[in-house]
Design a protein around this motif. Structure first.
Motif, short mmCIF file in Angstrom:
data_model
loop_
_atom_site.label_atom_id
_atom_site.label_comp_id
_atom_site.label_asym_id
_atom_site.label_seq_id
_atom_site.Cartn_x
_atom_site.Cartn_y
_atom_site.Cartn_z
N MET A 1 -128.53 -79.33 71.09
CA MET A 1 -128.06 -78.82 69.82
C MET A 1 -126.63 -79.33 69.58
N GLN A 2 -126.40 -79.88 68.41
CA GLN A 2 -125.08 -80.44 68.08
C GLN A 2 -124.05 -79.33 67.84
N ASP A 3 -122.85 -79.54 68.30
CA ASP A 3 -121.74 -78.61 68.10
C ASP A 3 -121.07 -78.95 66.77
N PHE A 4 -121.05 -78.01 65.83
CA PHE A 4 -120.44 -78.23 64.51
C PHE A 4 -119.05 -77.61 64.39
N THR A 5 -118.44 -77.22 65.50
CA THR A 5 -117.13 -76.57 65.47
C THR A 5 -116.08 -77.49 64.86
N GLU A 6 -115.26 -76.91 63.97
CA GLU A 6 -114.12 -77.60 63.40
C GLU A 6 -112.86 -77.06 64.08
N ARG A 7 -112.14 -77.91 64.78
CA ARG A 7 -110.95 -77.49 65.52
C ARG A 7 -109.74 -77.53 64.60
N THR A 8 -109.00 -76.41 64.53
CA THR A 8 -107.80 -76.34 63.71
C THR A 8 -106.68 -77.12 64.40
N ILE A 9 -106.09 -78.06 63.64
CA ILE A 9 -104.98 -78.86 64.19
C ILE A 9 -103.67 -78.56 63.46
N GLY A 10 -103.74 -77.76 62.40
CA GLY A 10 -102.56 -77.35 61.67
C GLY A 10 -102.93 -76.29 60.65
N SER A 11 -101.97 -75.43 60.31
CA SER A 11 -102.24 -74.36 59.35
C SER A 11 -100.97 -74.05 58.57
N GLN A 12 -101.13 -73.87 57.25
CA GLN A 12 -99.99 -73.54 56.41
C GLN A 12 -100.35 -72.36 55.51
N SER A 13 -99.55 -71.30 55.59
CA SER A 13 -99.74 -70.14 54.71
C SER A 13 -99.18 -70.50 53.34
N ILE A 14 -99.97 -70.28 52.29
CA ILE A 14 -99.50 -70.63 50.95
C ILE A 14 -99.35 -69.42 50.02
N TYR A 15 -99.93 -68.27 50.41
CA TYR A 15 -99.79 -67.07 49.58
C TYR A 15 -100.09 -65.84 50.43
N GLU A 16 -99.28 -64.80 50.24
CA GLU A 16 -99.54 -63.52 50.90
C GLU A 16 -99.38 -62.41 49.87
N GLY A 17 -100.49 -61.76 49.54
CA GLY A 17 -100.47 -60.71 48.54
C GLY A 17 -100.80 -59.35 49.13
N LYS A 18 -101.06 -58.39 48.25
CA LYS A 18 -101.37 -57.02 48.65
C LYS A 18 -102.75 -56.93 49.32
N ILE A 19 -103.67 -57.78 48.89
CA ILE A 19 -105.05 -57.71 49.38
C ILE A 19 -105.44 -58.91 50.24
N ILE A 20 -105.02 -60.09 49.84
CA ILE A 20 -105.45 -61.31 50.54
C ILE A 20 -104.27 -62.16 50.99
N ARG A 21 -104.57 -63.05 51.91
CA ARG A 21 -103.64 -64.09 52.34
C ARG A 21 -104.39 -65.41 52.21
N VAL A 22 -103.74 -66.44 51.71
CA VAL A 22 -104.38 -67.75 51.54
C VAL A 22 -103.66 -68.76 52.42
#
Length: 183
Positions: A1-22
């Motif tokens: 079975m093929q592994d479809f995992t996407e490995r995170t190599i970087g992350s940037q927060s662009i918005y943080e609100g009362k309900i969600i974070r993007v």
């Protein structure tokens, strides 16, 4: 079975609100290439399928700004940090409908939009309702409506019930009715 995992190599927060974070993540794909993923981080939510003694489902009617229209929905609300989902379900039921109950049973949980969001929704059924007065949040305007299964299905046909959690609740109701009628 093929592994479809996407490995995170970087992350940037662009918005943080009362309900969600993007955030935008750079990922390495299974084939070695890279891509970007826009992610909505959500603390999770509950939804309640409340039934009256005369076997009507309790819905709320409210305006939904993203849709620019009013729809009928089962009561629901966001989990507070560390909150037990059943406690949240009891609170949201009382706030939005005025009903209270000690008969809250877990149905299932599901991810609402796994293509871009991590929100998980816990679904409960509430019976043996005790009537009271709704106390919605100060920026929430709702009306309690009680419907039969046939009325709810008609609202769905008219796209007045137009959200996944309420459609799931109707499917649950239909399947349970079908099982009761077999016995």
């Amino acid at each position: 079975m093929q592994d479809f995992t996407e490995r995170t190599i970087g992350s940037q927060s662009i918005y943080e609100g009362k309900i969600i974070r993007v955030q935008v993540d750079d990922v390495q794909l299974p084939n070695g290439h890279t891509s970007k993923r826009e992610l909505v981080k959500h603390p999770g939510a509950v939804a309640i399928v409340p039934f009256t003694a005369d076997e009507k489902m309790v819905l709320i009617r409210q305006f939904r700004k993203p849709l620019e229209k009013e729809i009928y929905e089962i009561p629901a609300g966001k989990l507070e940090s560390g909150e037990d989902p059943v406690i949240c379900a009891q609170r949201e039921l009382a706030e939005e409908t005025g009903y209270q109950t000690e008969h809250m049973s877990y149905i299932t949980s599901f991810y609402t939009s796994p293509g871009f969001a991590d929100e998980i929704l816990y679904l409960y059924e509430a019976t043996a309702l005790i009537s009271g007065e709704a106390q919605p949040d100060q920026d929430e305007f709702v009306e309690r409506v009680e419907v039969t299964l046939e009325q709810a299905l008609q609202l769905m046909k008219e796209e007045k019930i137009h959200d996944a959690k309420t459609c799931y609740a109707l499917l649950h109701w239909q399947l349970n009715n079908a099982n009761h009628n077999k016995n």
